[in-house]
Each structure stands twice: as structure tokens, then as C-alpha cells.
Design a protein around this motif. Structure first.
Motif, PDB file in Angstrom:
ATOM      1  N   PRO A 160       0.850  -1.202  -0.111  1.00 33.21           N
ATOM      2  CA  PRO A 160      -0.215  -0.040  -0.028  1.00 33.21           C
ATOM      3  C   PRO A 160       0.728   1.229   0.048  1.00 33.21           C
ATOM      4  O   PRO A 160       0.532   2.435  -0.666  1.00 33.21           O
ATOM      5  CB  PRO A 160      -1.009  -0.121   1.407  1.00 33.21           C
ATOM      6  CG  PRO A 160      -0.852  -1.626   1.330  1.00 33.21           C
ATOM      7  CD  PRO A 160       0.318  -2.222   0.948  1.00 33.21           C
ATOM      8  N   GLN A 161       1.888   1.281   0.681  1.00 34.38           N
ATOM      9  CA  GLN A 161       2.671   2.503   0.694  1.00 34.38           C
ATOM     10  C   GLN A 161       3.417   2.844  -0.565  1.00 34.38           C
ATOM     11  O   GLN A 161       3.546   3.754  -1.193  1.00 34.38           O
ATOM     12  CB  GLN A 161       3.822   2.440   1.695  1.00 34.38           C
ATOM     13  CG  GLN A 161       4.911   3.461   1.917  1.00 34.38           C
ATOM     14  CD  GLN A 161       3.969   4.807   2.126  1.00 34.38           C
ATOM     15  OE1 GLN A 161       3.090   4.801   3.131  1.00 34.38           O
ATOM     16  NE2 GLN A 161       4.515   5.809   1.446  1.00 34.38           N
ATOM     17  N   MET A 162       3.891   1.394  -1.239  1.00 37.70           N
ATOM     18  CA  MET A 162       4.261   1.679  -2.614  1.00 37.70           C
ATOM     19  C   MET A 162       3.462   2.369  -3.736  1.00 37.70           C
ATOM     20  O   MET A 162       3.965   3.077  -4.384  1.00 37.70           O
ATOM     21  CB  MET A 162       4.866   0.169  -3.093  1.00 37.70           C
ATOM     22  CG  MET A 162       6.099  -0.468  -2.385  1.00 37.70           C
ATOM     23  SD  MET A 162       6.136  -2.151  -2.704  1.00 37.70           S
ATOM     24  CE  MET A 162       6.559  -1.963  -4.585  1.00 37.70           C
ATOM     25  N   ILE A 163       2.143   1.710  -3.585  1.00 31.41           N
ATOM     26  CA  ILE A 163       1.185   2.467  -4.335  1.00 31.41           C
ATOM     27  C   ILE A 163       0.902   4.015  -4.294  1.00 31.41           C
ATOM     28  O   ILE A 163       0.979   4.568  -5.251  1.00 31.41           O
ATOM     29  CB  ILE A 163      -0.248   1.427  -4.162  1.00 31.41           C
ATOM     30  CG1 ILE A 163       0.067   0.004  -4.721  1.00 31.41           C
ATOM     31  CG2 ILE A 163      -1.254   2.107  -5.086  1.00 31.41           C
ATOM     32  CD1 ILE A 163      -1.317  -0.726  -4.248  1.00 31.41           C
ATOM     33  N   ARG A 164       0.898   4.380  -2.862  1.00 31.74           N
ATOM     34  CA  ARG A 164       0.718   5.701  -2.784  1.00 31.74           C
ATOM     35  C   ARG A 164       2.039   6.412  -3.373  1.00 31.74           C
ATOM     36  O   ARG A 164       1.828   7.631  -3.444  1.00 31.74           O
ATOM     37  CB  ARG A 164       0.486   5.948  -1.065  1.00 31.74           C
ATOM     38  CG  ARG A 164      -0.879   5.457  -0.610  1.00 31.74           C
ATOM     39  CD  ARG A 164      -1.186   6.004   0.579  1.00 31.74           C
ATOM     40  NE  ARG A 164      -0.267   5.214   1.798  1.00 31.74           N
ATOM     41  CZ  ARG A 164      -0.870   4.204   2.269  1.00 31.74           C
ATOM     42  NH1 ARG A 164      -2.047   3.697   1.835  1.00 31.74           N
ATOM     43  NH2 ARG A 164      -0.195   3.507   2.840  1.00 31.74           N
ATOM     44  N   SER A 165       3.114   5.841  -3.013  1.00 27.70           N
ATOM     45  CA  SER A 165       4.318   6.653  -3.749  1.00 27.70           C
ATOM     46  C   SER A 165       4.649   6.824  -5.297  1.00 27.70           C
ATOM     47  O   SER A 165       4.775   7.735  -5.702  1.00 27.70           O
ATOM     48  CB  SER A 165       5.406   5.791  -3.204  1.00 27.70           C
ATOM     49  OG  SER A 165       5.508   5.806  -1.727  1.00 27.70           O
ATOM     50  N   VAL A 166       4.234   5.747  -5.793  1.00 22.88           N
ATOM     51  CA  VAL A 166       4.315   5.656  -7.403  1.00 22.88           C
ATOM     52  C   VAL A 166       3.522   5.247  -8.348  1.00 22.88           C
ATOM     53  O   VAL A 166       3.297   5.366  -9.392  1.00 22.88           O
ATOM     54  CB  VAL A 166       5.584   4.822  -7.711  1.00 22.88           C
ATOM     55  CG1 VAL A 166       6.962   5.005  -6.974  1.00 22.88           C
ATOM     56  CG2 VAL A 166       5.090   3.076  -7.316  1.00 22.88           C
ATOM     57  N   GLY A 167       2.261   4.987  -7.477  1.00 24.48           N
ATOM     58  CA  GLY A 167       0.874   4.554  -8.313  1.00 24.48           C
ATOM     59  C   GLY A 167       0.697   3.042  -8.655  1.00 24.48           C
ATOM     60  O   GLY A 167       1.660   2.333  -8.620  1.00 24.48           O
TER      61      GLY A 167
ATOM     62  N   SER B  67      -6.841  -1.583 -20.103  1.00 22.39           N
ATOM     63  CA  SER B  67      -7.999  -1.203 -19.873  1.00 22.39           C
ATOM     64  C   SER B  67      -8.202   0.653 -19.778  1.00 22.39           C
ATOM     65  O   SER B  67      -7.432   1.093 -19.162  1.00 22.39           O
ATOM     66  CB  SER B  67      -8.564  -1.780 -18.702  1.00 22.39           C
ATOM     67  OG  SER B  67      -9.835  -1.143 -18.145  1.00 22.39           O
ATOM     68  N   ARG B  68      -9.509   1.191 -20.262  1.00 23.38           N
ATOM     69  CA  ARG B  68      -9.513   2.549 -20.042  1.00 23.38           C
ATOM     70  C   ARG B  68     -10.141   3.008 -18.783  1.00 23.38           C
ATOM     71  O   ARG B  68     -10.092   4.035 -18.532  1.00 23.38           O
ATOM     72  CB  ARG B  68     -10.752   2.784 -21.268  1.00 23.38           C
ATOM     73  CG  ARG B  68     -10.263   3.009 -22.574  1.00 23.38           C
ATOM     74  CD  ARG B  68     -11.166   3.468 -23.550  1.00 23.38           C
ATOM     75  NE  ARG B  68     -12.710   2.699 -23.590  1.00 23.38           N
ATOM     76  CZ  ARG B  68     -13.244   3.180 -24.225  1.00 23.38           C
ATOM     77  NH1 ARG B  68     -13.407   4.211 -24.932  1.00 23.38           N
ATOM     78  NH2 ARG B  68     -14.592   2.428 -24.148  1.00 23.38           N
ATOM     79  N   GLN B  69     -10.251   2.009 -17.801  1.00 23.58           N
ATOM     80  CA  GLN B  69     -10.687   2.268 -16.279  1.00 23.58           C
ATOM     81  C   GLN B  69      -9.611   2.935 -15.690  1.00 23.58           C
ATOM     82  O   GLN B  69      -8.393   2.589 -15.764  1.00 23.58           O
ATOM     83  CB  GLN B  69     -10.958   0.859 -15.695  1.00 23.58           C
ATOM     84  CG  GLN B  69     -11.409   1.402 -14.330  1.00 23.58           C
ATOM     85  CD  GLN B  69     -12.898   1.945 -14.232  1.00 23.58           C
ATOM     86  OE1 GLN B  69     -13.758   2.076 -15.117  1.00 23.58           O
ATOM     87  NE2 GLN B  69     -12.996   2.994 -13.357  1.00 23.58           N
ATOM     88  N   PRO B  70      -9.760   4.242 -15.321  1.00 26.53           N
ATOM     89  CA  PRO B  70      -8.641   5.327 -14.396  1.00 26.53           C
ATOM     90  C   PRO B  70      -8.008   4.239 -13.487  1.00 26.53           C
ATOM     91  O   PRO B  70      -9.004   3.726 -12.791  1.00 26.53           O
ATOM     92  CB  PRO B  70      -9.302   6.350 -14.221  1.00 26.53           C
ATOM     93  CG  PRO B  70     -10.636   6.162 -14.422  1.00 26.53           C
ATOM     94  CD  PRO B  70     -10.983   5.095 -15.333  1.00 26.53           C
ATOM     95  N   ALA B  71      -6.884   4.400 -13.049  1.00 22.05           N
ATOM     96  CA  ALA B  71      -6.430   3.881 -11.568  1.00 22.05           C
ATOM     97  C   ALA B  71      -7.262   4.798 -10.631  1.00 22.05           C
ATOM     98  O   ALA B  71      -7.224   5.878 -10.613  1.00 22.05           O
ATOM     99  CB  ALA B  71      -4.881   4.179 -11.695  1.00 22.05           C
ATOM    100  N   PRO B  72      -7.423   4.058  -9.601  1.00 23.64           N
ATOM    101  CA  PRO B  72      -8.204   4.827  -8.425  1.00 23.64           C
ATOM    102  C   PRO B  72      -7.241   5.179  -7.360  1.00 23.64           C
ATOM    103  O   PRO B  72      -5.914   5.118  -7.251  1.00 23.64           O
ATOM    104  CB  PRO B  72      -9.062   3.599  -7.665  1.00 23.64           C
ATOM    105  CG  PRO B  72      -8.136   2.243  -8.003  1.00 23.64           C
ATOM    106  CD  PRO B  72      -7.432   2.609  -9.266  1.00 23.64           C
ATOM    107  N   GLN B  73      -8.064   6.253  -6.477  1.00 24.68           N
ATOM    108  CA  GLN B  73      -7.144   6.596  -5.369  1.00 24.68           C
ATOM    109  C   GLN B  73      -7.152   5.825  -4.516  1.00 24.68           C
ATOM    110  O   GLN B  73      -8.089   4.890  -4.130  1.00 24.68           O
ATOM    111  CB  GLN B  73      -7.969   7.809  -4.710  1.00 24.68           C
ATOM    112  CG  GLN B  73      -7.938   9.149  -5.974  1.00 24.68           C
ATOM    113  CD  GLN B  73      -6.423   9.583  -6.152  1.00 24.68           C
ATOM    114  OE1 GLN B  73      -5.740   9.638  -5.284  1.00 24.68           O
ATOM    115  NE2 GLN B  73      -6.296   9.895  -7.498  1.00 24.68           N
TER     116      GLN B  73
ATOM    117  N   THR C 166      -3.543  -4.406  -5.838  1.00 24.92           N
ATOM    118  CA  THR C 166      -3.846  -3.450  -6.761  1.00 24.92           C
ATOM    119  C   THR C 166      -5.146  -3.806  -7.603  1.00 24.92           C
ATOM    120  O   THR C 166      -5.791  -2.916  -8.073  1.00 24.92           O
ATOM    121  CB  THR C 166      -2.571  -3.540  -7.861  1.00 24.92           C
ATOM    122  OG1 THR C 166      -1.384  -3.176  -7.050  1.00 24.92           O
ATOM    123  CG2 THR C 166      -2.701  -2.276  -8.778  1.00 24.92           C
ATOM    124  N   ALA C 167      -5.387  -5.025  -8.006  1.00 28.70           N
ATOM    125  CA  ALA C 167      -6.565  -5.535  -8.909  1.00 28.70           C
ATOM    126  C   ALA C 167      -7.794  -5.264  -7.889  1.00 28.70           C
ATOM    127  O   ALA C 167      -8.608  -4.793  -8.726  1.00 28.70           O
ATOM    128  CB  ALA C 167      -6.290  -6.861  -9.212  1.00 28.70           C
TER     129      ALA C 167
END
Length: 492
Positions: A139-146, A255-261, A191-192
Motif C-alpha cells: 500500500p505504501q508503494m502504491i501511494r508513492s508511485v501509483g 483497460s480504459r478504467q482509470p487507476a483509483p485513489q 492493486t487489482a
């Protein structure tokens, strides 16, 4: 009824859990309006933003009634779910095929390479250690780089490790790679599941999560069929899951679905969690051991038992087929009575079947039946314990409690293969069943004891189908979908 004057609090904010409304059809609303807030509460803010961006791109006016926001019938909602989430669902199916193949394949190949049962137990336990570590770090990695960068990086690592297994058939190397691959799969699932949660609204999230759990089960069952396509002593069976995992990222990343927050989960201390539900904490620890034995050590047991690859793959598939078939009947029963009685009954059934397998030494058909029953016990009990714990919690604490329970489950999962391997080294293949029977018997005894210590809570929380491999993201979404209306916690 009588006339009265008082202050009311009836404004519906986003995050409100609708219990009566099935559908809403309305026009596009003006920014900063209360009507827009209402629709956001029903459909989710991320989905509303996506719809409005699309409306601006194609030049729609705000008040065009013939182009409207709408929720659908049950059949229409499922079609909507499949239309909007099929890249994620397809990707998860391929991921689970790859993950299911590597778990079974290592157990079979380890026997061919002469790796001992004790050493293989360390290899299998390493996956759950990596998975637990990933649930805290990713989760911290996702918050840092997406999401996209994390997803692509971890996917590349998984594909590489799956190939390297065959290149370095040593148990210490396998243990290190299993630790890494457990970490990566944890991050990929997080992520998924974040994407799935963000791409669905309140009215479609339940169907989306059901489809997600079904894809997970079907992926592992399909993996067992692919185990029979080549010689486990060769290289091809390691190439197949690597290719499937690589392909799984294409529909998701394109996919065209945008990455979430990515939101930060609230924390709850283990002391508070145990005070809320001692049975939930102890039960989740025990079920972590049962699940890791079934997922991690079944193929090791089969190889030690002398089963063929076809028989081992059928045995593992039966475990998940039983879990898939029994989730929904058990869920229906749990919503109509004391959940602890269902846990008690399932634990006794699992103990009896595991014990009978040791005493009767059945043939392959008896073993397949035993696998289906024990798998049918383990998967629903996991969901039952989560639902039972949340019966005693306020809505705002459910996500934190679920994350804590999953961490406790992960600790039990790490210990499971190690204890199972030790018992199998001491007792032979029967140690596998003795371990499962012992844990389920302990769960039955503790559940019986807890029924004497507190009354059953009110059942205003529906049963949520949750796979043992789910991360806190999926669990939180499932519990929100099945959760109660806002209100104070039930008394202990």
C-alpha cells in the motif's frame, strides 16, 4: 401518526449504504448541487466523475433528460459488471491459473528433485510470509508511485520467478523465490482489488465481488487441469504459468478504467480486536493454518502418498470445488441464525472427515470426497468468522478490524506448512490429515466455549463471500456491500 416539530438529520452523504433503493434514473445535475451529492452517494464519486468526464468529451448538456444516469435490473447490473470489469476478471483468472500451477507443481517437482518434506514445508511457508509482508508494504508503494507502476513491476517479477524455479531446483533458492512471489502476488491482488472496487458502484459491487471470487476459484481449478499437459520433471510446466501471468496484465493495463485513489485504512489494536471478538481472532488464526496446509502442502502430501500427477491435481481441484459449491448455502444459513452454530457444525464435520481419512485410508475417490468436504468447510468458515466479528462492530471500525483479522490469519498461515511438514516427517502422509483435524477440533471446542460466554448478536450484517486469499481491499468492499446500516455497536 401525529404532527410534531423537531430537528432532523436526513442528508445522504457519499458512503451511505442504501438498503431499499434498487434503481435511480435522473438527468445530469449541476455542480455543487445536493442532487449531485445524492447521485454520488448511490453510484460512488469515482464513477460519477468518470461519467461526467465522458459527458463533457461528447458534448452533452447537463439537463438533457434523454441522456441520464441510471441503475439497472439485477440482470442488467450483472451485464454492466461484466462489461466494465471483464479486463480485471480475465486478468485475475489468468493470475490464479499461474499461482495455482506453481503451488502444485513445486510439491510434485520437489519429490522428483529429492527435496525432503521438512525442506518443502519451509518453501511453502515462505509464500505466506511474503504475502503477509506484501500486505503491509505494498500500500505504501502504491501511494508513492501509483497503481500502474507497482502492478507492472510486481507482475514482471512474478513472471521471472516462475521461470527461475526450474533453473535453480534447490530448496533454499525456492524458499527465497516463494517469499518474493508471495510478496508480489499480495501486491498484485491489492492493486487489482482496488481497481475493481473503484470501477463499481454500490448497486453493482456485490455482483462484481462475487464474480471476482468465482474467477479466483475457477483459476485454481483450471490450473490443476493444466498440470496434466506436460512432464513435471521438465521445463514446460514452469513456462506455462509464467506466460499466463504475463498475459494477465495485458487486459488490465490496457483497460480504459482509470487507476483509483488508494485510501489509507484505519488501524485497530489487537487488544481491541480481541475484546470485540475472541472467537474471530482465535478462529482466524486456526483457519490460517488450515488454509495454508490445503493450499501449500496438498501437493507435497500427494507426492509423499505416492499419488500420480493426475490424482494430485484432481485432489487440489476438489478442495476448491468444494469451497465454491458450499459458500452460498452456508451463507444463506448464516443469515438465518447464530453464526457460531454454523461454525461449530462445519468444524465438527471437517474434524470427522479428516479423522475418518486417517482411520479408513480410502482410495482416490474417497480422498477426493474428503478434499471437497474439507475445502467446503475451510472457505465458508473463513467468511463466517469475518461476518461474526463485524456483528459486534460499528461500521467505521469494520475495515480496520478486517485488516487485523487478515494479519492474524496470515500468522497462522505462516506456521501451517511448517507444522504440517514436521508432522508428516514424523507420522508420514497421515500427518497432513492429523494437523487439519486437530485445528478444526480446536475451533469446534473454542466455538462451543464461546457460546457459553455471550449471547448471539443481532444479524444485521449479511454474509459476504470472501476467499481466504483476499486482501483487506476486497474484504472491506465485501463487508460494505453486505454491511448493516450505520448505528452503534451491538453490546458484548
Amino acid at each position: 401518526m401525529r404532527p410534531f416539530r423537531d430537528v432532523t438529520e436526513i442528508f445522504i452523504y457519499p458512503g451511505y449504504r442504501f438498503r431499499v433503493t434498487d434503481a435511480l434514473m435522473t438527468n445530469f445535475h449541476l455542480p455543487k448541487s445536493t442532487l449531485l451529492m445524492l447521485v454520488s452517494a448511490l453510484m460512488g464519486q469515482d464513477r460519477i466523475r468518470s461519467i461526467y468526464r465522458h459527458a463533457v468529451e461528447i458534448g452533452l448538456s447537463l439537463l438533457q433528460l434523454w441522456r441520464c444516469l441510471a441503475s439497472d435490473t439485477v440482470e442488467g447490473m450483472m451485464l454492466t459488471v461484466l462489461r466494465t470489469t471483464w479486463p480485471l476478471l480475465l486478468g485475475i483468472l489468468l493470475l490464479m491459473v499461474g499461482n495455482g500451477m506453481q503451488g502444485t507443481l513445486l510439491g510434485v517437482r520437489g519429490k522428483i528433485e529429492g527435496i525432503s518434506t521438512t525442506q518443502m514445508s519451509v518453501v511453502m511457508a515462505a509464500y505466506f510470509g511474503g504475502f503477509l509482508l506484501g500486505s503491509r508494504v505494498v500500500p505504501q508503494m502504491i501511494r508513492s508511485v501509483g497503481h500502474v507502476r507497482v502492478f507492472a513491476a510486481l507482475g514482471s517479477l512474478i513472471s521471472s520467478v516462475l521461470i527461475l524455479y526450474a533453473a535453480a531446483p534447490e530448496w533454499l533458492a525456492w524458499a527465497a523465490m516463494r517469499l518474493l512471489i508471495g510478496f508480489c502476488f499480495s501486491g498484485v491482488y491489492i492493486t487489482a482489488e482496488s481497481w475493481l472496487n473503484a470501477s463499481t458502484s454500490n448497486e453493482t459491487r456485490g455482483q462484481a465481488l462475487s464474480a471476482y471470487m468465482i474467477m479466483q476459484m475457477l483459476g485454481i481449478i483450471t490450473a490443476q487441469l493444466l498440470m496434466n499437459t506436460a512432464d513435471p520433471a521438465g521445463y514446460l510446466l514452469f513456462v506455462i504459468p509464467s506466460v499466463l501471468v504475463s498475459l494477465s496484465f495485458l487486459p488490465i493495463l490496457l483497460s480504459r478504467q482509470p487507476a483509483p485513489q488508494f485510501a489509507t485504512l484505519k488501524r485497530m489494536s489487537f487488544r481491541d480486536l480481541f475484546a470485540a471478538s475472541p472467537l474471530g481472532c482465535i478462529g482466524m488464526f486456526l483457519m490460517g493454518g488450515v488454509f495454508s496446509a490445503l493450499f501449500g502442502m496438498a501437493s507435497v502430501w500427494g507426492s509423499m502418498k505416492g499419488l500420480s500427477v493426475r490424482e494430485i491435481s484432481a485432489f487440489v481441484a476438489a478442495i476448491y470445488a468444494g469451497g465454491l459449491l458450499l459458500q452460498y448455502p452456508v451463507g444463506w444459513l448464516s443469515d438465518h441464525g447464530d453464526r457460531r452454530l454454523i461454525v461449530l457444525g462445519l468444524a465438527i464435520l471437517g474434524t470427522a472427515v479428516a479423522g475418518a481419512t486417517v482411520l479408513l485410508q480410502p482410495g482416490i475417490w474417497g480422498l477426493l470426497l474428503a478434499a471437497a468436504v474439507v475445502g467446503g468447510v475451510a472457505n465458508p468458515v473463513y467468511s463466517l468468522l469475518l461476518a461474526y466479528t463485524n456483528d459486534f462492530l460499528d461500521n467505521s471500525d469494520m475495515a480496520a478490524a478486517s485488516a487485523g483479522l487478515l494479519f492474524i490469519n496470515g500468522l497462522g498461515a505462516m506456521a501451517g506448512p511448517l507444522i504440517t511438514g514436521w508432522l508428516m516427517s514424523w507420522l508420514g502422509p497421515d500427518g497432513f490429515w492429523v494437523y487439519i483435524a486437530a485445528l478444526l477440533a480446536l475451533l469446534a471446542l473454542y466455538t462451543f466455549y464461546r457460546r457459553t460466554r455471550r449471547p448471539a448478536p443481532m444479524l444485521d450484517q449479511s454474509f459476504a463471500v470472501i476467499a481466504p486469499s483476499a486482501t483487506p481491499i476486497a474484504v472491506e468492499a465485501a463487508l460494505e456491500t453486505a454491511g448493516p446500516d450505520d448505528g452503534p455497536p451491538r453490546p458484548d
